[in-house]
Design a protein around this motif. Structure first.
Motif, PDB file in Angstrom:
ATOM      1  N   ALA A 157      60.987   9.495  23.020  1.00  0.00           N
ATOM      2  CA  ALA A 157      60.496   9.334  21.648  1.00  0.00           C
ATOM      3  C   ALA A 157      60.181   7.885  21.320  1.00  0.00           C
ATOM      4  O   ALA A 157      60.001   7.545  20.145  1.00  0.00           O
ATOM      5  N   GLY A 158      60.119   7.040  22.316  1.00  0.00           N
ATOM      6  CA  GLY A 158      59.681   5.673  22.084  1.00  0.00           C
ATOM      7  C   GLY A 158      60.810   4.684  21.893  1.00  0.00           C
ATOM      8  O   GLY A 158      61.988   5.049  21.871  1.00  0.00           O
ATOM      9  N   PRO A 159      60.464   3.403  21.746  1.00  0.00           N
ATOM     10  CA  PRO A 159      61.460   2.346  21.586  1.00  0.00           C
ATOM     11  C   PRO A 159      62.134   2.411  20.227  1.00  0.00           C
ATOM     12  O   PRO A 159      61.711   3.159  19.337  1.00  0.00           O
ATOM     13  N   THR A 160      63.167   1.606  20.066  1.00  0.00           N
ATOM     14  CA  THR A 160      63.948   1.637  18.836  1.00  0.00           C
ATOM     15  C   THR A 160      63.238   0.907  17.703  1.00  0.00           C
ATOM     16  O   THR A 160      62.931   1.482  16.667  1.00  0.00           O
ATOM     17  N   VAL A 161      63.000  -0.382  17.867  1.00  0.00           N
ATOM     18  CA  VAL A 161      62.374  -1.179  16.805  1.00  0.00           C
ATOM     19  C   VAL A 161      61.494  -2.252  17.411  1.00  0.00           C
ATOM     20  O   VAL A 161      61.639  -2.633  18.573  1.00  0.00           O
ATOM     21  N   LEU A 162      60.576  -2.741  16.575  1.00  0.00           N
ATOM     22  CA  LEU A 162      59.787  -3.943  16.839  1.00  0.00           C
ATOM     23  C   LEU A 162      58.840  -3.819  18.030  1.00  0.00           C
ATOM     24  O   LEU A 162      58.157  -4.774  18.368  1.00  0.00           O
ATOM     25  N   VAL A 163      58.788  -2.671  18.668  1.00  0.00           N
ATOM     26  CA  VAL A 163      57.830  -2.422  19.744  1.00  0.00           C
ATOM     27  C   VAL A 163      57.119  -1.123  19.414  1.00  0.00           C
ATOM     28  O   VAL A 163      57.763  -0.095  19.182  1.00  0.00           O
ATOM     29  N   ALA A 164      55.798  -1.166  19.370  1.00  0.00           N
ATOM     30  CA  ALA A 164      55.039   0.021  19.000  1.00  0.00           C
ATOM     31  C   ALA A 164      55.152   1.083  20.093  1.00  0.00           C
ATOM     32  O   ALA A 164      55.050   0.773  21.280  1.00  0.00           O
ATOM     33  N   PRO A 165      55.369   2.336  19.717  1.00  0.00           N
ATOM     34  CA  PRO A 165      55.417   3.402  20.716  1.00  0.00           C
ATOM     35  C   PRO A 165      54.022   3.718  21.236  1.00  0.00           C
ATOM     36  O   PRO A 165      53.010   3.391  20.601  1.00  0.00           O
ATOM     37  N   THR A 166      53.953   4.341  22.377  1.00  0.00           N
ATOM     38  CA  THR A 166      52.676   4.853  22.855  1.00  0.00           C
ATOM     39  C   THR A 166      52.286   6.063  22.004  1.00  0.00           C
ATOM     40  O   THR A 166      53.106   6.603  21.254  1.00  0.00           O
ATOM     41  N   THR A 167      51.045   6.488  22.134  1.00  0.00           N
ATOM     42  CA  THR A 167      50.608   7.652  21.358  1.00  0.00           C
ATOM     43  C   THR A 167      51.409   8.894  21.730  1.00  0.00           C
ATOM     44  O   THR A 167      51.770   9.693  20.861  1.00  0.00           O
ATOM     45  N   THR A 168      51.711   9.041  23.011  1.00  0.00           N
ATOM     46  CA  THR A 168      52.492  10.207  23.452  1.00  0.00           C
ATOM     47  C   THR A 168      53.913  10.144  22.909  1.00  0.00           C
ATOM     48  O   THR A 168      54.466  11.161  22.459  1.00  0.00           O
ATOM     49  N   GLU A 169      54.524   8.971  22.947  1.00  0.00           N
ATOM     50  CA  GLU A 169      55.876   8.809  22.407  1.00  0.00           C
ATOM     51  C   GLU A 169      55.898   9.092  20.908  1.00  0.00           C
ATOM     52  O   GLU A 169      56.817   9.756  20.401  1.00  0.00           O
TER      53      GLU A 169
END
Length: 409
Positions: free
Chosen positions: A271-283
């Motif tokens: 589901a992507g990173p926690t904070v301050l880093v944008a997730p990928t579209t899939t995440e």
């Protein structure tokens, strides 16, 4: 397994049906959001590994809000269509939504703009944009103390869209058509999938706003609530298949345990990173869909709650319901309180003290919530009679098969 029909009840076609356990569920969402913000400010997101990530995923409280809104606001349209009654008055509906949202939001916004030092240099244009709840459409970030209000802007956009969605789903003067409603829900979900995979990036090319915080990215959460409302109406009118779909809601522990398991999955890199880093579209899409399921699993037992069950008694307790009543003010003011706690205690952001901050922010937010509810929400809602709902002919009593032992009041 054989489905046993419950005692017949009358289908509630009012514009404000009662589901007592859902009041307390609003408090669950608000407290989850408060907790995740405290964990961010204290730095606990990155300090405790997987458990820190799990704290970051308590923003799932927003999904709970949106599923609740989808269910409660769409159900009157679907219930009335099921018995061929006229649609609810759009004018009255919008007036009530305005009264429900505006006073608390305006006061919270003015206090944030006046009291938080980092907002001191904002000009008239920024004030107007903020008071009109337009920050996410033109700015990458809202003013300090109002960063959580993106979700309220999404809610307001949904409020405006709902009459059109229900017109598409139910038509004018037609009986409820399940395939038609399902088609609208499928279209809403398709828009969200497209938005996460392509739409938000496309919108970024022509706007300076936060496109990831626009309504298209969250239509699945509202669609889950609308779908639940459809199934509930069909089951209340005697639909056996619909009743079977609702049956798991009688096992609140199982639903919440499953929701907890999905939340653990959401705390993984899927589901992507926690904070301050944008997730990928899939995440981003994965997180959205997981939150859709979690929100639905948390709300379903509230819809089906039997007042005699342990879950029904807990969520129907006066304290729990009071927390639900003041939950909007709690949500609106908690970041202002959090700013105040950090300033008074002179604690730096990401500097720890998570448990202490949580206690102080919770106590302060509950006080602010009670004041906001008494002084802003209650007086505002007294004005709803200025735009009364449309009067229609008396509805005949209709014996139907219920999905629980009590009618929806």
């Amino acid at each position: 397994m054989t489905t046993v029909a419950a005692a017949p009840v009358e289908l509630d076609t009012s514009t404000a049906p009662r589901f007592p356990a859902l009041d307390a569920l609003r408090a669950v969402g608000a407290l989850a959001v408060l907790t995740t913000h405290v964990a961010f400010w204290s730095g606990d997101y990155g300090r405790h590994g997987f458990w820190g990530t799990l704290l970051s995923r308590l923003d799932v409280g927003v999904a709970v809000f949106f599923v609740l809104s989808g269910f409660l606001l769409s159900r009157p349209y679907l219930a009335r269509a099921a018995v061929a009654l006229p649609r609810p008055s759009t004018r009255s509906y919008l007036w009530r939504r305005l009264l429900r949202i505006t006073p608390v939001y305006v006061v919270a916004a003015v206090l944030a703009l006046l009291l938080i030092e980092d907002n001191a240099d904002l000009g008239v244009g920024a004030w107007v944009t903020t008071l009109l709840m337009g920050n996410t459409f033109v700015d990458p970030l809202p003013p300090d103390g109002l960063t959580h209000m993106w979700s309220l802007a999404v809610e307001v956009c949904f409020y405006l869209l709902l009459p059109l969605l229900m017109l598409a789903a139910t038509g004018r003067g037609r009986r409820l058509s399940t395939p038609r409603v399902v088609a609208v829900l499928a279209a809403m979900s398709a828009v969200t999938v497209w938005w996460h995979l392509h739409g938000a990036d496309w919108a970024d090319t022509w706007t300076g706003g936060a496109t990831g915080q626009w309504l298209p990215g969250y239509l699945t959460w509202f669609a889950a609530g609308i779908g639940l409302a459809l199934v509930h109406v069909l089951a209340t009118r005697g639909g056996v298949t619909a009743a079977r779909l609702l049956a798991p809601g009688r096992q609140a522990g199982a639903c919440w345990a499953l929701a907890g398991g999905l939340l653990l999955v959401a705390a993984t890199p899927l589901a992507g990173p926690t904070v301050l880093v944008a997730p990928t579209t899939t995440e981003s899409l994965t997180k959205n869909l997981l939150y859709t399921a979690i929100g639905l699993l948390l709300v379903l037992p509230g819809v089906m709650a039997d007042e005699r069950s342990g879950f029904g008694r807990a969520f129907g307790h006066p304290v729990a319901r009071r927390l639900g009543l003041v939950s909007y003010s709690l949500f609106a003011f908690h970041l202002l309180v959090l700013h105040g706690v950090m300033a008074v205690m002179d604690w730096p952001i990401f500097g720890g003290h998570g448990p202490q901050i949580l206690v102080l922010a919770l106590v302060g937010s509950l006080v602010a919530a009670e004041v906001g509810y008494r002084l802003l929400e209650v007086p505002a809602m007294r004005l709803k009679r200025l735009v009364p709902p449309r009067r229609t002919r008396a509805e005949p009593t209709e014996a139907t098969t219920a999905t629980n032992g009590t009618s929806a009041r």
